[in-house]
Design an enzyme around this catalytic site. Structure first.
Site, short mmCIF file in Angstrom:
data_model
loop_
_atom_site.label_atom_id
_atom_site.label_comp_id
_atom_site.label_asym_id
_atom_site.label_seq_id
_atom_site.Cartn_x
_atom_site.Cartn_y
_atom_site.Cartn_z
N MET A 165 0.88 -1.13 0.05
CA MET A 165 -0.46 -0.20 0.06
C MET A 165 1.11 1.28 0.29
O MET A 165 0.42 2.25 0.36
CB MET A 165 -0.59 0.06 1.11
CG MET A 165 -2.09 -1.07 1.03
SD MET A 165 -3.81 -0.81 2.69
CE MET A 165 -2.96 -1.11 3.38
N ALA A 221 3.86 3.75 0.66
CA ALA A 221 4.87 4.08 2.22
C ALA A 221 5.78 3.13 2.47
O ALA A 221 6.08 2.37 3.07
CB ALA A 221 3.59 4.92 3.09
N HIS A 240 9.68 -4.18 3.20
CA HIS A 240 9.22 -3.60 2.43
C HIS A 240 9.75 -3.72 1.42
O HIS A 240 10.34 -4.95 0.45
CB HIS A 240 8.45 -2.61 1.39
CG HIS A 240 7.00 -2.25 2.26
ND1 HIS A 240 6.64 -0.66 2.61
CD2 HIS A 240 5.89 -2.78 1.89
CE1 HIS A 240 5.81 -0.68 3.11
NE2 HIS A 240 5.24 -1.73 3.10
N VAL A 273 11.06 -6.75 9.38
CA VAL A 273 12.45 -6.09 9.40
C VAL A 273 12.33 -5.01 11.32
O VAL A 273 11.47 -4.47 10.65
CB VAL A 273 12.98 -5.12 8.28
CG1 VAL A 273 13.76 -4.31 9.01
CG2 VAL A 273 12.82 -5.83 7.15
N LEU A 300 9.40 -2.33 11.95
CA LEU A 300 9.39 -1.28 10.54
C LEU A 300 8.00 -1.33 10.83
O LEU A 300 7.02 -2.06 10.36
CB LEU A 300 10.29 -1.35 9.25
CG LEU A 300 11.27 -1.25 9.76
CD1 LEU A 300 12.36 -1.33 8.57
CD2 LEU A 300 11.41 -0.33 10.05
O1 PAF Z 1 0.00 -5.96 4.01
C1 PAF Z 1 0.10 -4.72 3.26
O2 PAF Z 1 0.11 -3.66 3.30
C2 PAF Z 1 -1.63 -5.24 2.32
O3 PAF Z 1 -2.60 -5.44 3.71
C3 PAF Z 1 -1.61 -5.76 1.09
C4 PAF Z 1 -1.57 -6.94 1.01
C5 PAF Z 1 -0.61 -4.61 -0.04
C6 PAF Z 1 -3.22 -5.33 0.54
O4 PAF Z 1 -3.60 -4.03 0.30
#
Ligand code: PAF
Length: 279
Positions: free
Chosen positions: A30, A32, A37, A176, A184
């Site tokens: 999502m 940010a 990530h 992490v 995080l």
């Molecule tokens: O973990 C997230 O950021 C969200 O729940 C996902 C898996 C991208 C679904 O919108």
């Protein structure tokens, strides 16, 4: 960096790669983006021929409209981080592109979704299942990567893949943490300096409590964690539970499960943070 916004354009790129026998990796996000990530993205790039990151703030998984409104949106900075991380394909669709019509599908995950996040965020996992199934349908990945900070989400997605017989391998990656232990999260960006200081008590208390496992029964340890965190300014525990790693159901005794995980949700001021730790 090129950002793909439409399904048609993404599928044109991916179909030619697939036809050439290339494997597709996928990290749904999502936005940010933070180093949590990026750890998923780097693993994906190392393990697949073609790598796709989606950036889409999914409205159907927010049970609190204010949370959706406040969710950080930082597309430019996200793209800069992704470029440095190895330059995956970025898919950043509009809400209309993902949901040309309202998604009325109702998924069922039984006892997995009645506890913890499912209990306190009604409808959240149905929204996650809606968007993840839609994104999997669009990207058709061979492997998809998710962070274990959202421990219950990983279990739900594994169940979704089983239910729909989707040909994708789900890969869960470790949390992490900041140097002081804070997990995080995109939500950390919303903490004031004071709240950020308080937040460290969440992971610290979990790690310290794990050391007491041999001498404290489950109920006493739970109570101690909750009391210690609630004693810190700005922090308020929504839930802390010790659960079976597989079923996500509460344990009453340490011997009730082969592996126990402590899962917690805490309000730090207005910001809701989650964390978990294996015990
Ligand atoms: O973990 C997230 O950021 C969200 O729940 C996902 C898996 C991208 C679904 O919108």
């Amino acid at each position: 960096m090129k950002i793909i916004q439409t399904i048609v354009e993404l599928q044109t790129v991916l179909t030619s790669k697939k036809n050439a026998g290339k494997s597709i990796g996928f990290v749904p996000t999502m936005g940010a983006l933070h180093q949590g990530h990026i750890s998923l993205v780097k693993k994906m790039i190392a393990e697949n021929d073609v790598s796709v990151v989606s950036i889409f703030v999914n409205p159907t998984q927010f049970n609190d409209p204010n949370d959706l409104l406040q969710y950080p949106r930082t597309l430019e900075a996200d793209c800069a981080l992704l470029q440095q991380a190895g330059n995956p394909i970025v898919f950043a669709p509009s809400v209309e592109e993902i949901y040309p019509e309202p998604d009325t599908r109702q998924f069922g995950f039984g006892r997995l979704e009645t506890v913890m996040e499912g209990q306190f965020r009604p409808g959240h996992f149905n929204g996650v299942a809606q968007v993840v199934s839609r994104l999997f349908d669009i990207v058709q990945p061979d492997r998809a990567y998710f962070g274990e900070k959202d421990f219950q989400q990983v279990a739900i997605i594994r169940a979704l893949v089983k239910q729909l017989h989707l040909p994708v391998t789900i890969i869960a990656c470790p949390i992490v943490r900041e140097a002081d232990g804070l997990a995080l999260s995109s939500r950390n960006a919303r903490l004031t300096a004071g709240q950020r200081k308080s937040a460290v008590a969440i992971s610290r208390t979990l790690f310290e409590s794990r050391e007491k496992k041999a001498r404290l029964p489950v109920a006493a340890l739970k109570q101690e964690v909750i009391e210690q965190i609630n004693a810190v300014p700005e922090l308020h525990v929504e839930y802390f539970d010790l659960v079976d790693r597989e079923t996500l159901q509460s344990v009453n005794h340490w011997s009730d499960a082969a592996q126990v995980v402590g899962c917690i949700a805490v309000y730090d001021g207005e910001v809701r943070l989650i964390d978990n730790l294996g015990y």
